[in-house]
Write an enzyme that holds these catalytic residues in place. Sequence first.
Site, PDB file in Angstrom:
ATOM      1  CD  GLU A  19      -2.357   1.206   2.870  1.00 31.47           C
ATOM      2  OE1 GLU A  19      -3.291   0.409   3.090  1.00 31.47           O
ATOM      3  OE2 GLU A  19      -1.954   2.027   3.715  1.00 31.47           O
ATOM      4  CG  ASP A 126      -8.959   6.547  10.860  1.00 32.11           C
ATOM      5  OD1 ASP A 126      -9.632   5.702  11.480  1.00 32.11           O
ATOM      6  OD2 ASP A 126      -7.823   6.327  10.410  1.00 32.11           O
TER       7      ASP A 126
END
Length: 317
Positions: A19, A126
Amino acid sequence: MKITEHIEKAKGKTLFSFEIIPPMKGRNIQELYDNIDPLMEFNPPFIDVTTSREEYVYIDRDGLLDKKLTRMRPGTVGICASIKHKYDIDTVPHVLCGGFTREETEYLLIDCHYLGIDNVMALRGDAMREEKYFEPTKGGHVYALDLVKQIRDLNRGKYLHDVIETDDCAHFCIGVAGYPEKHLEAPSLKSDLIRLKEKVDAGAEYVVTQMFFDNQKYFDFVTAARSMGIEVPIIPGIKPIAVKRHLQLLPQVFRIDLPQDLIDAVDACTNNKQVRQVGIEWCAAQSNELKAAGVPVLHYYSMGKSDNIKAIAEQVF
Ligand code: FAD
């Protein structure tokens, strides 16, 4: 190609993937390529590209502070397209509930479809830096489950405000997040797994886990998920410790435990170069054990830096 097809095609061989995070606004994409290039020898079939939440900045206008909303690391879909084009591999954009209306998400998915992107990670996102808890965006989704349903509907030609008769439907393979040590807001691991099962039942085809440093946590999580009927591939996401500050930061941000042996080894280091080496050795040992256990993919959180991931991959692949 779908992530699930890559896994099937590998016939039990563990794949390597990682990632990356988009560069800060104004930085050159070449920096990203310079960190991806050394990892290409390990044949990643796909690379994930994160999406960052928007944040507030304060601009001084003659002594008065003007509060503006901005995204410091934009460009996820563009980066996915450029990597796909440059390296001829699949890319997986992370699509968030937070910061996007449903309509904006639809347009983003349509862009992905036009660009030939076959996979997306559906995430809630988040809380913003200023928020204690996640606040849904007006007109956006509350949970990743709702986002999974929107993507699944689009795969069936069902757009937000129209059902479109088309023979050119998207076929996104949907990934979702799973938490071996439970999501920080979940009241228990069991209730978090029930939420995970809802995402899978709604159409998610694979799971990528939050980082963990004790493989037993992953093995127990997979056993618990299977016992609840979650049958899709569960890809372990792992990260090497790179600086001493991670000992405080990672448990604080992700509510994960670090094994005492790892803490002792990091504590014994006198500089971050030594810490980086401890991180490499620990992560390589974790990787080899996971690979021996037959995990479908080892997915590394690279944070855009490749030297330690390359050192690990050399010991594993
Ligand atoms: P959800 O699945 O929506 O779950 C969030 C919480 O709500 C959980 O505690 C869950 O148990 C609970 N819950 C779910 N449904 C319900 C319900 N109906 N009622 C009550 N509670 C419910 N963040 C980013 O900002 N950008 C990224 O690119 C990014 N990439 C990530 C990649 C991976 C592999 C992982 C593991 C995380 C990533 N994150 C990213 C972080 C992620 O956005 C956060 O962990 C976020 O807080 C939760 O996202 P989720 O998709 O798991 O949320």
